[in-house]
Design a protein around this motif. Structure first.
Motif, mmCIF file in Angstrom:
data_model
loop_
_atom_site.group_PDB
_atom_site.id
_atom_site.type_symbol
_atom_site.label_atom_id
_atom_site.label_comp_id
_atom_site.label_asym_id
_atom_site.label_seq_id
_atom_site.Cartn_x
_atom_site.Cartn_y
_atom_site.Cartn_z
ATOM 1 N N GLY A 178 38.965 63.114 10.027
ATOM 2 C CA GLY A 178 38.914 63.343 8.590
ATOM 3 C C GLY A 178 38.245 64.642 8.214
ATOM 4 N N ALA A 179 37.505 65.246 9.148
ATOM 5 C CA ALA A 179 36.771 66.468 8.826
ATOM 6 C C ALA A 179 37.602 67.724 9.052
ATOM 7 N N VAL A 180 38.842 67.597 9.565
ATOM 8 C CA VAL A 180 39.652 68.774 9.841
ATOM 9 C C VAL A 180 40.717 68.924 8.767
ATOM 10 N N PRO A 181 41.188 70.162 8.535
ATOM 11 C CA PRO A 181 42.218 70.389 7.521
ATOM 12 C C PRO A 181 43.498 69.614 7.827
ATOM 13 N N TRP A 182 44.238 69.285 6.783
ATOM 14 C CA TRP A 182 45.462 68.495 6.979
ATOM 15 C C TRP A 182 46.479 69.248 7.823
ATOM 16 N N GLN A 183 46.451 70.590 7.743
ATOM 17 C CA GLN A 183 47.390 71.355 8.563
ATOM 18 C C GLN A 183 47.115 71.145 10.049
ATOM 19 N N ALA A 184 45.829 71.103 10.415
ATOM 20 C CA ALA A 184 45.471 70.878 11.810
ATOM 21 C C ALA A 184 45.821 69.459 12.230
ATOM 22 N N ALA A 185 45.626 68.500 11.324
ATOM 23 C CA ALA A 185 46.006 67.122 11.632
ATOM 24 C C ALA A 185 47.508 67.015 11.846
ATOM 25 N N GLY A 186 48.271 67.803 11.105
ATOM 26 C CA GLY A 186 49.716 67.832 11.297
ATOM 27 C C GLY A 186 50.091 68.389 12.655
ATOM 28 N N LEU A 187 49.373 69.425 13.096
ATOM 29 C CA LEU A 187 49.603 69.977 14.439
ATOM 30 C C LEU A 187 49.338 68.927 15.506
ATOM 31 N N LEU A 188 48.272 68.163 15.318
ATOM 32 C CA LEU A 188 47.918 67.127 16.283
ATOM 33 C C LEU A 188 49.015 66.072 16.384
ATOM 34 N N ALA A 189 49.430 65.544 15.236
ATOM 35 C CA ALA A 189 50.449 64.497 15.234
ATOM 36 C C ALA A 189 51.765 65.002 15.809
ATOM 37 N N ALA A 190 52.167 66.212 15.392
ATOM 38 C CA ALA A 190 53.422 66.767 15.895
ATOM 39 C C ALA A 190 53.333 67.039 17.390
ATOM 40 N N GLY A 191 52.205 67.592 17.836
ATOM 41 C CA GLY A 191 52.049 67.910 19.250
ATOM 42 C C GLY A 191 52.118 66.674 20.123
ATOM 43 N N ALA A 192 51.416 65.612 19.729
ATOM 44 C CA ALA A 192 51.429 64.383 20.529
ATOM 45 C C ALA A 192 52.825 63.769 20.559
ATOM 46 N N ALA A 193 53.501 63.733 19.401
ATOM 47 C CA ALA A 193 54.837 63.142 19.342
ATOM 48 C C ALA A 193 55.839 63.936 20.168
ATOM 49 N N VAL A 194 55.786 65.260 20.065
ATOM 50 C CA VAL A 194 56.736 66.104 20.803
ATOM 51 C C VAL A 194 56.466 66.023 22.300
ATOM 52 N N LEU A 195 55.193 65.992 22.698
ATOM 53 C CA LEU A 195 54.857 65.894 24.125
ATOM 54 C C LEU A 195 55.398 64.593 24.716
ATOM 55 N N VAL A 196 55.103 63.475 24.077
ATOM 56 C CA VAL A 196 55.564 62.184 24.593
ATOM 57 C C VAL A 196 57.089 62.096 24.546
ATOM 58 N N GLY A 197 57.678 62.565 23.449
ATOM 59 C CA GLY A 197 59.127 62.540 23.345
ATOM 60 C C GLY A 197 59.794 63.398 24.400
ATOM 61 N N GLY A 198 59.229 64.578 24.659
ATOM 62 C CA GLY A 198 59.791 65.458 25.680
ATOM 63 C C GLY A 198 59.687 64.860 27.069
ATOM 64 N N LEU A 199 58.557 64.228 27.371
ATOM 65 C CA LEU A 199 58.409 63.582 28.679
ATOM 66 C C LEU A 199 59.426 62.455 28.848
ATOM 67 N N ALA A 200 59.613 61.663 27.786
ATOM 68 C CA ALA A 200 60.611 60.587 27.855
ATOM 69 C C ALA A 200 62.009 61.166 28.056
ATOM 70 N N LEU A 201 62.315 62.245 27.349
ATOM 71 C CA LEU A 201 63.620 62.882 27.486
ATOM 72 C C LEU A 201 63.839 63.427 28.890
ATOM 73 N N SER A 202 62.749 63.872 29.543
ATOM 74 C CA SER A 202 62.878 64.452 30.889
ATOM 75 C C SER A 202 63.349 63.436 31.918
#
Length: 366
Positions: A178-202
Protein backbone atom coordinates in the motif's frame (compact mmCIF):
# COMPACT_ATOMS: atom_id res chain seq x y z
CA UNK A 1 11.08 -25.44 31.43
CA UNK A 2 13.71 -28.11 30.85
CA UNK A 3 11.52 -29.78 28.22
CA UNK A 4 11.06 -26.46 26.42
CA UNK A 5 14.83 -25.92 26.34
CA UNK A 6 15.31 -29.41 24.91
CA UNK A 7 12.74 -28.78 22.17
CA UNK A 8 14.37 -25.46 21.31
CA UNK A 9 17.79 -27.15 21.26
CA UNK A 10 16.55 -29.80 18.83
CA UNK A 11 15.04 -27.10 16.63
CA UNK A 12 18.31 -25.15 16.47
CA UNK A 13 20.24 -28.37 15.76
CA UNK A 14 17.88 -29.14 12.87
CA UNK A 15 18.37 -25.64 11.47
CA UNK A 16 22.15 -25.91 11.69
CA UNK A 17 22.14 -29.32 10.00
CA UNK A 18 19.86 -28.11 7.20
CA UNK A 19 22.05 -25.03 6.67
CA UNK A 20 25.16 -27.23 6.62
CA UNK A 21 23.62 -29.48 3.95
CA UNK A 22 22.60 -26.43 1.96
CA UNK A 23 26.12 -25.02 2.27
CA UNK A 24 27.54 -28.34 1.07
CA UNK A 25 25.23 -28.23 -1.95
CA UNK A 26 26.46 -24.69 -2.67
CA UNK A 27 30.12 -25.76 -2.51
CA UNK A 28 29.59 -28.84 -4.69
CA UNK A 29 27.52 -26.87 -7.18
CA UNK A 30 30.23 -24.23 -7.38
CA UNK A 31 32.86 -26.94 -7.95
CA UNK A 32 30.90 -28.47 -10.81
CA UNK A 33 30.18 -25.02 -12.23
CA UNK A 34 33.88 -24.22 -12.36
CA UNK A 35 34.56 -27.42 -14.26
CA UNK A 36 31.72 -26.80 -16.70
CA UNK A 37 32.95 -23.27 -17.42
CA UNK A 38 36.38 -24.48 -18.51
CA UNK A 39 38.22 -22.98 -15.56
CA UNK A 40 40.63 -25.90 -15.45
CA UNK A 41 39.07 -27.39 -12.31
CA UNK A 42 38.50 -31.18 -12.58
CA UNK A 43 35.21 -32.51 -11.23
CA UNK A 44 33.68 -36.00 -10.99
CA UNK A 45 32.44 -37.46 -14.26
CA UNK A 46 28.70 -37.66 -14.64
CA UNK A 47 27.95 -34.80 -12.24
CA UNK A 48 27.59 -32.00 -14.79
CA UNK A 49 23.79 -32.22 -14.72
CA UNK A 50 23.76 -31.82 -10.94
CA UNK A 51 25.03 -28.22 -11.06
CA UNK A 52 21.60 -26.65 -11.54
CA UNK A 53 19.70 -28.61 -8.88
CA UNK A 54 22.55 -28.19 -6.39
CA UNK A 55 22.54 -24.41 -6.73
CA UNK A 56 18.84 -23.68 -7.30
CA UNK A 57 17.26 -26.21 -4.95
CA UNK A 58 20.05 -27.75 -2.88
CA UNK A 59 21.22 -24.35 -1.67
CA UNK A 60 18.60 -21.69 -2.42
CA UNK A 61 15.59 -23.99 -2.10
CA UNK A 62 16.88 -25.39 1.19
CA UNK A 63 17.52 -21.91 2.58
CA UNK A 64 14.13 -20.53 1.55
CA UNK A 65 12.15 -23.55 2.76
CA UNK A 66 14.08 -23.57 6.04
CA UNK A 67 13.18 -19.94 6.61
CA UNK A 68 9.49 -20.80 6.08
CA UNK A 69 9.74 -23.85 8.36
CA UNK A 70 11.13 -21.70 11.17
CA UNK A 71 8.30 -19.20 10.65
CA UNK A 72 5.66 -21.97 10.84
CA UNK A 73 7.16 -23.60 13.97
CA UNK A 74 5.92 -27.09 13.06
CA UNK A 75 8.36 -30.00 13.09
CA UNK A 76 6.99 -31.55 9.87
CA UNK A 77 7.80 -28.34 8.00
CA UNK A 78 11.53 -29.13 8.33
CA UNK A 79 11.04 -32.07 5.96
CA UNK A 80 11.01 -29.63 3.02
CA UNK A 81 14.54 -28.22 3.45
CA UNK A 82 15.99 -31.63 4.28
CA UNK A 83 14.34 -33.23 1.25
CA UNK A 84 15.58 -30.39 -0.95
CA UNK A 85 19.17 -30.79 0.23
CA UNK A 86 19.13 -34.60 0.15
CA UNK A 87 17.49 -34.78 -3.27
CA UNK A 88 20.03 -32.48 -4.92
CA UNK A 89 22.99 -34.13 -3.18
CA UNK A 90 21.76 -37.56 -4.28
CA UNK A 91 21.87 -36.43 -7.91
CA UNK A 92 25.50 -35.41 -7.42
CA UNK A 93 26.24 -38.81 -5.87
CA UNK A 94 24.78 -40.63 -8.86
CA UNK A 95 21.31 -41.64 -7.65
CA UNK A 96 18.90 -42.72 -10.42
CA UNK A 97 17.44 -39.62 -12.05
CA UNK A 98 13.77 -40.44 -11.26
CA UNK A 99 14.68 -41.00 -7.60
CA UNK A 100 16.70 -37.83 -7.06
CA UNK A 101 14.29 -35.62 -8.95
CA UNK A 102 11.34 -37.37 -7.34
CA UNK A 103 12.64 -36.38 -3.91
CA UNK A 104 12.93 -32.79 -5.16
CA UNK A 105 9.33 -32.91 -6.39
CA UNK A 106 8.31 -34.05 -2.91
CA UNK A 107 10.35 -31.25 -1.36
CA UNK A 108 8.53 -28.72 -3.53
CA UNK A 109 5.15 -30.17 -2.58
CA UNK A 110 6.07 -29.95 1.11
CA UNK A 111 7.18 -26.36 0.62
CA UNK A 112 3.80 -25.56 -0.93
CA UNK A 113 2.05 -27.18 2.03
CA UNK A 114 4.08 -25.03 4.44
CA UNK A 115 3.13 -21.90 2.48
CA UNK A 116 -0.54 -22.89 2.52
CA UNK A 117 -0.58 -23.40 6.29
CA UNK A 118 1.30 -20.14 6.82
CA UNK A 119 -1.35 -18.42 4.74
CA UNK A 120 -4.10 -19.85 6.93
CA UNK A 121 -2.52 -18.72 10.20
CA UNK A 122 -1.09 -15.40 8.98
CA UNK A 123 -2.91 -12.11 9.36
CA UNK A 124 -0.52 -10.19 7.16
CA UNK A 125 -1.11 -8.80 3.64
CA UNK A 126 -2.26 -11.40 1.12
CA UNK A 127 -0.32 -10.23 -1.95
CA UNK A 128 3.07 -11.51 -0.70
CA UNK A 129 1.44 -14.88 0.01
CA UNK A 130 -0.01 -15.02 -3.51
CA UNK A 131 3.41 -14.31 -5.00
CA UNK A 132 5.01 -16.93 -2.74
CA UNK A 133 2.42 -19.54 -3.76
CA UNK A 134 2.92 -18.78 -7.45
CA UNK A 135 6.65 -19.21 -6.96
CA UNK A 136 6.11 -22.31 -4.85
CA UNK A 137 4.17 -24.01 -7.66
CA UNK A 138 7.13 -23.45 -10.00
CA UNK A 139 9.40 -25.65 -7.84
CA UNK A 140 7.62 -29.03 -8.10
CA UNK A 141 6.55 -28.32 -11.68
CA UNK A 142 10.15 -27.77 -12.76
CA UNK A 143 11.43 -30.75 -10.81
CA UNK A 144 8.62 -32.84 -12.23
CA UNK A 145 9.70 -32.03 -15.79
CA UNK A 146 13.22 -33.25 -15.00
CA UNK A 147 11.85 -36.34 -13.22
CA UNK A 148 9.96 -37.49 -16.33
CA UNK A 149 13.04 -37.11 -18.51
CA UNK A 150 12.80 -33.59 -19.88
CA UNK A 151 16.16 -31.73 -20.13
CA UNK A 152 17.33 -29.95 -17.02
CA UNK A 153 17.27 -26.80 -19.16
CA UNK A 154 13.48 -27.15 -19.39
CA UNK A 155 13.30 -27.19 -15.60
CA UNK A 156 15.72 -24.29 -15.11
CA UNK A 157 13.23 -21.67 -16.32
CA UNK A 158 10.76 -22.85 -13.69
CA UNK A 159 13.38 -22.74 -10.95
CA UNK A 160 14.12 -19.15 -11.96
CA UNK A 161 10.41 -18.40 -11.64
CA UNK A 162 10.37 -19.97 -8.17
CA UNK A 163 13.26 -17.85 -6.95
CA UNK A 164 12.16 -14.57 -8.52
CA UNK A 165 8.54 -14.72 -7.35
CA UNK A 166 9.56 -15.86 -3.86
CA UNK A 167 12.11 -13.09 -3.39
CA UNK A 168 9.89 -10.40 -4.88
CA UNK A 169 7.10 -11.52 -2.54
CA UNK A 170 9.42 -11.10 0.43
CA UNK A 171 10.42 -7.63 -0.70
CA UNK A 172 6.77 -6.65 -1.18
CA UNK A 173 6.02 -7.81 2.36
CA UNK A 174 8.81 -5.57 3.66
CA UNK A 175 7.62 -2.60 1.61
CA UNK A 176 3.92 -3.02 2.47
CA UNK A 177 2.40 -2.77 -0.99
CA UNK A 178 0.00 0.00 0.00
CA UNK A 179 2.96 2.34 0.42
CA UNK A 180 4.04 2.17 -3.24
CA UNK A 181 2.57 4.14 -6.16
CA UNK A 182 -0.22 2.46 -8.12
CA UNK A 183 1.96 2.48 -11.23
CA UNK A 184 4.55 0.34 -9.45
CA UNK A 185 1.83 -1.97 -8.16
CA UNK A 186 0.68 -2.35 -11.75
CA UNK A 187 4.20 -3.34 -12.79
CA UNK A 188 4.24 -5.96 -10.05
CA UNK A 189 0.91 -7.51 -11.01
CA UNK A 190 1.70 -7.46 -14.73
CA UNK A 191 5.20 -8.86 -14.20
CA UNK A 192 4.03 -11.77 -12.06
CA UNK A 193 1.17 -12.63 -14.44
CA UNK A 194 3.34 -12.44 -17.56
CA UNK A 195 6.14 -14.49 -15.95
CA UNK A 196 3.81 -17.30 -14.86
CA UNK A 197 1.88 -17.18 -18.12
CA UNK A 198 5.07 -17.32 -20.17
CA UNK A 199 6.39 -20.28 -18.20
CA UNK A 200 3.10 -22.13 -18.71
CA UNK A 201 3.20 -21.32 -22.42
CA UNK A 202 6.77 -22.67 -22.65
CA UNK A 203 5.39 -26.15 -21.96
CA UNK A 204 3.90 -26.18 -25.45
CA UNK A 205 5.71 -23.38 -27.30
CA UNK A 206 9.36 -22.62 -26.68
CA UNK A 207 8.84 -18.92 -27.29
CA UNK A 208 6.98 -18.88 -23.98
CA UNK A 209 10.42 -18.28 -22.44
CA UNK A 210 10.55 -14.94 -24.27
CA UNK A 211 7.17 -14.01 -22.79
CA UNK A 212 8.40 -15.02 -19.34
CA UNK A 213 11.44 -12.83 -19.91
CA UNK A 214 9.18 -9.80 -20.28
CA UNK A 215 7.73 -10.71 -16.88
CA UNK A 216 11.24 -10.76 -15.38
CA UNK A 217 11.93 -7.38 -16.95
CA UNK A 218 8.78 -5.86 -15.40
CA UNK A 219 9.51 -7.33 -11.96
CA UNK A 220 13.07 -5.99 -12.09
CA UNK A 221 11.71 -2.53 -12.92
CA UNK A 222 9.25 -2.81 -10.04
CA UNK A 223 12.06 -3.48 -7.56
CA UNK A 224 14.18 -0.63 -8.94
CA UNK A 225 11.27 1.80 -8.65
CA UNK A 226 9.50 0.71 -5.47
CA UNK A 227 11.68 -1.52 -3.30
CA UNK A 228 12.02 -0.51 0.33
CA UNK A 229 15.80 -0.30 -0.22
CA UNK A 230 15.27 3.05 -1.96
CA UNK A 231 13.95 4.42 1.34
CA UNK A 232 16.54 2.81 3.65
CA UNK A 233 19.69 3.59 1.64
CA UNK A 234 20.50 6.67 3.72
CA UNK A 235 20.48 4.75 7.04
CA UNK A 236 23.95 3.32 6.50
CA UNK A 237 25.33 0.06 7.92
CA UNK A 238 23.37 -3.11 7.21
CA UNK A 239 20.40 -1.18 5.79
CA UNK A 240 22.58 0.42 3.12
CA UNK A 241 24.38 -2.83 2.34
CA UNK A 242 21.08 -4.67 1.90
CA UNK A 243 19.76 -1.87 -0.29
CA UNK A 244 22.85 -2.02 -2.53
CA UNK A 245 22.57 -5.81 -2.85
CA UNK A 246 18.84 -5.73 -3.60
CA UNK A 247 19.00 -2.92 -6.15
CA UNK A 248 22.03 -4.44 -7.89
CA UNK A 249 20.14 -7.74 -8.03
CA UNK A 250 17.11 -5.97 -9.47
CA UNK A 251 19.29 -4.45 -12.20
CA UNK A 252 20.53 -7.93 -13.14
CA UNK A 253 16.92 -9.13 -13.22
CA UNK A 254 16.15 -6.45 -15.80
CA UNK A 255 19.19 -7.55 -17.83
CA UNK A 256 18.19 -11.20 -17.47
CA UNK A 257 14.67 -10.43 -18.67
CA UNK A 258 16.06 -8.72 -21.76
CA UNK A 259 18.32 -11.74 -22.36
CA UNK A 260 15.34 -14.11 -22.17
CA UNK A 261 13.46 -11.92 -24.64
CA UNK A 262 16.44 -11.79 -27.02
CA UNK A 263 17.54 -15.45 -27.04
CA UNK A 264 14.52 -17.35 -25.76
CA UNK A 265 14.69 -21.07 -25.08
CA UNK A 266 18.27 -22.35 -25.04
CA UNK A 267 19.78 -25.58 -23.72
CA UNK A 268 23.52 -24.83 -23.87
CA UNK A 269 26.12 -22.30 -24.97
CA UNK A 270 26.90 -18.71 -24.11
CA UNK A 271 23.33 -17.41 -24.44
CA UNK A 272 22.05 -20.11 -22.07
CA UNK A 273 24.79 -19.33 -19.55
CA UNK A 274 23.99 -15.64 -19.76
CA UNK A 275 20.22 -16.09 -19.47
CA UNK A 276 20.43 -18.25 -16.37
CA UNK A 277 23.28 -16.70 -14.42
CA UNK A 278 22.01 -13.14 -14.66
CA UNK A 279 19.03 -14.46 -12.66
CA UNK A 280 20.58 -17.15 -10.44
CA UNK A 281 23.79 -15.29 -9.59
CA UNK A 282 23.17 -11.63 -10.40
CA UNK A 283 19.70 -11.55 -8.87
CA UNK A 284 19.26 -14.48 -6.47
CA UNK A 285 22.75 -14.69 -4.98
CA UNK A 286 22.97 -10.92 -4.59
CA UNK A 287 19.73 -11.12 -2.60
CA UNK A 288 21.21 -13.88 -0.44
CA UNK A 289 24.29 -11.76 0.26
CA UNK A 290 22.13 -8.78 1.18
CA UNK A 291 19.80 -10.72 3.48
CA UNK A 292 22.34 -13.10 5.06
CA UNK A 293 22.94 -11.19 8.34
CA UNK A 294 19.20 -10.87 9.04
CA UNK A 295 18.22 -14.36 7.88
CA UNK A 296 21.19 -15.94 9.64
CA UNK A 297 20.22 -14.25 12.88
CA UNK A 298 16.62 -15.44 12.57
CA UNK A 299 17.55 -19.03 11.74
CA UNK A 300 20.29 -19.48 14.34
CA UNK A 301 18.81 -17.45 17.17
CA UNK A 302 21.91 -15.32 17.54
CA UNK A 303 22.94 -11.97 16.12
CA UNK A 304 25.06 -12.15 12.97
CA UNK A 305 26.92 -8.83 13.01
CA UNK A 306 27.26 -6.78 9.84
CA UNK A 307 30.77 -5.87 8.74
CA UNK A 308 31.88 -3.38 6.12
CA UNK A 309 34.03 -6.19 4.62
CA UNK A 310 30.77 -7.69 3.35
CA UNK A 311 31.01 -5.29 0.44
CA UNK A 312 34.03 -7.27 -0.78
CA UNK A 313 32.18 -10.43 -1.76
CA UNK A 314 29.21 -8.42 -3.05
CA UNK A 315 31.42 -6.29 -5.30
CA UNK A 316 33.41 -9.30 -6.47
CA UNK A 317 30.22 -11.16 -7.37
CA UNK A 318 28.96 -8.37 -9.61
CA UNK A 319 32.28 -7.47 -11.22
CA UNK A 320 33.05 -11.11 -12.03
CA UNK A 321 29.54 -11.56 -13.41
CA UNK A 322 30.13 -8.60 -15.74
CA UNK A 323 33.24 -10.41 -17.03
CA UNK A 324 31.23 -13.59 -17.50
CA UNK A 325 28.48 -11.64 -19.27
CA UNK A 326 30.98 -10.09 -21.68
CA UNK A 327 32.59 -13.48 -22.26
CA UNK A 328 29.24 -14.97 -23.21
CA UNK A 329 28.43 -12.06 -25.53
CA UNK A 330 31.83 -12.13 -27.25
CA UNK A 331 32.19 -15.92 -27.21
CA UNK A 332 35.42 -15.40 -25.25
CA UNK A 333 35.83 -18.57 -23.19
CA UNK A 334 38.72 -17.16 -21.18
CA UNK A 335 36.54 -14.30 -19.92
CA UNK A 336 33.81 -16.77 -18.98
CA UNK A 337 36.39 -18.87 -17.11
CA UNK A 338 37.85 -15.85 -15.28
CA UNK A 339 34.38 -14.57 -14.44
CA UNK A 340 33.33 -17.98 -13.13
CA UNK A 341 36.44 -18.13 -10.95
CA UNK A 342 35.50 -14.72 -9.58
CA UNK A 343 31.96 -15.94 -8.88
CA UNK A 344 33.35 -18.93 -6.98
CA UNK A 345 35.75 -16.75 -5.00
CA UNK A 346 32.90 -14.41 -4.04
CA UNK A 347 30.93 -17.41 -2.73
CA UNK A 348 33.89 -18.69 -0.73
CA UNK A 349 34.56 -15.25 0.78
CA UNK A 350 30.87 -14.96 1.63
CA UNK A 351 30.85 -18.31 3.43
CA UNK A 352 34.09 -17.46 5.25
CA UNK A 353 32.76 -14.06 6.27
CA UNK A 354 29.51 -15.56 7.54
CA UNK A 355 31.41 -18.20 9.51
CA UNK A 356 33.69 -15.54 11.01
CA UNK A 357 30.72 -13.39 11.99
CA UNK A 358 29.08 -16.35 13.71
CA UNK A 359 32.26 -17.14 15.63
CA UNK A 360 32.57 -13.51 16.70
CA UNK A 361 28.94 -13.52 17.79
CA UNK A 362 29.48 -16.67 19.86
CA UNK A 363 32.54 -15.22 21.59
CA UNK A 364 30.71 -11.98 22.32
CA UNK A 365 27.86 -13.87 23.98
CA UNK A 366 30.23 -15.98 26.09
Amino acid sequence: MKEAREVKGRSVAARVLAMALGGLALLLGTWVGLGRAGAGIPFPRGTSGAHGPLMALGFLGTLISLERAVALRRSWAYLAPFASAVGSLSLFLGAPRPLGWGVLVGAGALFLAVLAVLGLVSRGPRLPLVLALLGGFCWPLGAGLAAIGRPVAAAAWWFAGFLVLTVVGERVELARIGAVPWQAAGLLAAGAAVLVGGLALSLVVRDGVRVAGFGLFLLGLFLLLADVGRRTWHLGGLARFSAVAVLAGAAWLVVGGLAWIRWGYQVAGGAYDLELHTVFLGFALSMVFGHAPVVGSALLGRTVPFREQNYLHLLLLHLSLVLRFLGDLLAARYLVAVGTLGNALAILIFLGSLHGALLASGKARS
